[in-house]
Design a protein around this motif. Structure first.
Motif, PDB file in Angstrom:
ATOM      1  N   ALA A 230      -6.174   0.273  -1.986  1.00  0.00           N
ATOM      2  CA  ALA A 230      -6.563   1.556  -1.396  1.00  0.00           C
ATOM      3  C   ALA A 230      -8.079   1.702  -1.368  1.00  0.00           C
ATOM      4  O   ALA A 230      -8.646   2.216  -0.394  1.00  0.00           O
ATOM      5  CB  ALA A 230      -5.931   2.703  -2.175  1.00  0.00           C
ATOM      6  N   ILE A 242      -2.557   6.219   4.927  1.00  0.00           N
ATOM      7  CA  ILE A 242      -2.030   5.109   4.118  1.00  0.00           C
ATOM      8  C   ILE A 242      -0.565   5.383   3.844  1.00  0.00           C
ATOM      9  O   ILE A 242      -0.190   6.489   3.439  1.00  0.00           O
ATOM     10  CB  ILE A 242      -2.786   4.963   2.790  1.00  0.00           C
ATOM     11  N   CYS A 244       2.626   3.737   1.559  1.00  0.00           N
ATOM     12  CA  CYS A 244       2.880   2.796   0.453  1.00  0.00           C
ATOM     13  C   CYS A 244       4.346   2.385   0.404  1.00  0.00           C
ATOM     14  O   CYS A 244       5.242   3.176   0.700  1.00  0.00           O
ATOM     15  CB  CYS A 244       2.475   3.416  -0.880  1.00  0.00           C
ATOM     16  N   SER A 250       2.150   2.894  -5.182  1.00  0.00           N
ATOM     17  CA  SER A 250       1.903   4.242  -4.668  1.00  0.00           C
ATOM     18  C   SER A 250       1.037   5.049  -5.622  1.00  0.00           C
ATOM     19  O   SER A 250       0.060   5.700  -5.204  1.00  0.00           O
ATOM     20  CB  SER A 250       3.238   4.954  -4.431  1.00  0.00           C
ATOM     21  N   LEU A 254      -2.682   6.323  -4.750  1.00  0.00           N
ATOM     22  CA  LEU A 254      -2.955   7.762  -4.737  1.00  0.00           C
ATOM     23  C   LEU A 254      -4.153   8.096  -5.616  1.00  0.00           C
ATOM     24  O   LEU A 254      -4.987   8.933  -5.254  1.00  0.00           O
ATOM     25  CB  LEU A 254      -1.720   8.533  -5.204  1.00  0.00           C
ATOM     26  N   VAL A 257      -7.209   7.269  -3.666  1.00  0.00           N
ATOM     27  CA  VAL A 257      -7.426   8.218  -2.575  1.00  0.00           C
ATOM     28  C   VAL A 257      -7.991   9.530  -3.107  1.00  0.00           C
ATOM     29  O   VAL A 257      -8.939  10.097  -2.538  1.00  0.00           O
ATOM     30  CB  VAL A 257      -6.117   8.458  -1.803  1.00  0.00           C
ATOM     31  N   PHE A 270      -1.673  10.544   3.350  1.00  0.00           N
ATOM     32  CA  PHE A 270      -1.074   9.629   2.374  1.00  0.00           C
ATOM     33  C   PHE A 270       0.427   9.873   2.313  1.00  0.00           C
ATOM     34  O   PHE A 270       0.883  11.015   2.217  1.00  0.00           O
ATOM     35  CB  PHE A 270      -1.694   9.848   0.990  1.00  0.00           C
ATOM     36  N   GLY A 272       3.520   8.434  -0.078  1.00  0.00           N
ATOM     37  CA  GLY A 272       3.828   7.622  -1.252  1.00  0.00           C
ATOM     38  C   GLY A 272       5.241   7.067  -1.220  1.00  0.00           C
ATOM     39  O   GLY A 272       5.952   7.137  -0.218  1.00  0.00           O
TER      40      GLY A 272
END
Length: 324
Positions: A230, A242, A244, A250, A254, A257, A270, A272
């Protein structure tokens, strides 16, 4: 201090040692009052049952094994908890071993389970390093979880059908205007990694997007891997979103991010994987692919208790895309 035995309890209560043995095993052939008296006296004296002797007599709880890469991963921790609860309701004794995705650790765990005469094992198979890495499970019934081994095609498997959910997540991002979607997932050496990547590629194709290969990042799944990939994506400053394809991946991505967007002017979307409880608490909530953990665990125990000899195929449970 002399060791407390069944015979010493029998002498103490003035009954036969066979009656004591049956009472400690909750046999219905012993009167309730006698059974309760024996169990009460055994607790008072600190009696500990001899597991080896129980196995030899055939009255030990049935032992089943669970092999997981780790329990840092929230999915694995939740699965272990739910499977333990299901095992308890069926009078099964669950033994958990952690393999760290290493075939040597995996085989050592399998050997230990065979030593205690485990009847079944549910395992997340470690990635094979060579073609000769077929695990020796002896006479144990083997059920694969999440992944499938290429060298054991007839082994029952409990899988997640996350293809529709990942495609729905991709469509969600595309509809929000994202044309540069990066993907972080497990290595293609893992069957789960291959399936999730294929779902992402199919989802982007259906959305009319062309994702360049450099926007796809795969590797051995871990928190650190997710975070590192990431950070690379953020530094390249091309992706606006993104997605995952793994639990630990994930969480690592995160964290990168969240830290990264504090230092740049733009936000990055995002999605996850796994839906840990805290995903609902961050800002307005994190969109994610939710996996049916309890259903997977209950099905594993159902396969163990039914001992269905016909169950040599994979059972796939659908994941769900949660948009927040």
């Amino acid at each position: 201090m002399n060791r407390v035995t069944i015979k010493s309890i029998a002498n103490d209560l003035g009954i036969s040692h066979m009656t004591v043995s049956r009472a400690l095993s909750n046999s219905p052939n012993v009167q309730k009052e006698t059974r309760e008296a024996v169990q009460k006296r055994a607790r008072e004296l600190g009696y500990v049952r001899n597991a080896a002797a129980m196995v030899m007599r055939g009255d030990a709880p049935k032992i089943v094994g669970l092999l997981l890469p780790n329990i840092v991963n929230e999915f694995y921790a939740r699965f272990a908890n739910d499977m333990a609860t299901a095992c308890e309701s069926h009078s099964l004794q669950l033994i958990i071993h952690l393999t760290n995705d290493d075939v040597a650790n995996q085989q050592q765990a399998l050997d230990r389970l065979q030593e205690v005469q485990a009847s079944s094992v549910v395992m997340v198979p470690a990635p094979n390093r060579t073609d000769g890495d077929t695990p020796n499970t002896g006479s144990m019934r083997t059920i694969e979880l999440i992944r499938q081994s290429s060298n054991a095609p007839d082994t029952p498997a409990i899988l997640v059908d996350d293809d529709p959910a990942i495609r729905a997540a991709t469509d969600h991002l595309a509809r929000a205007g994202h044309t540069h979607i990066a993907y972080i997932g497990a290595t293609r050496d893992l069957s789960s990694g291959r399936r999730r990547l294929e779902a992402f590629v199919q989802g982007t194709t259906e959305a009319g997007l062309t994702i360049p290969p450099e926007m796809i990042h795969t590797g051995a799944p871990s928190f650190a891997m997710g975070r590192d990939k990431a950070n690379m994506i953020l530094e390249e400053n091309r992706a606006t979103a993104i997605l995952c394809g793994g639990f630990e991946i994930s969480n690592g991505a995160l964290s990168a991010v969240i830290d990264g967007t504090r230092n740049i002017d733009r936000k990055i979307a995002f999605v996850g994987y796994g839906d840990p409880s805290f995903y609902a608490w961050i800002e307005n909530g994190i969109s994610t692919v939710q996996v049916p953990v309890t259903e997977l665990a209950n099905h594993a125990v159902d396969l163990i208790t039914t001992q269905d000899s016909e169950a040599s195929v994979a059972s796939a449970f659908p994941a769900k895309f949660i948009a927040r």
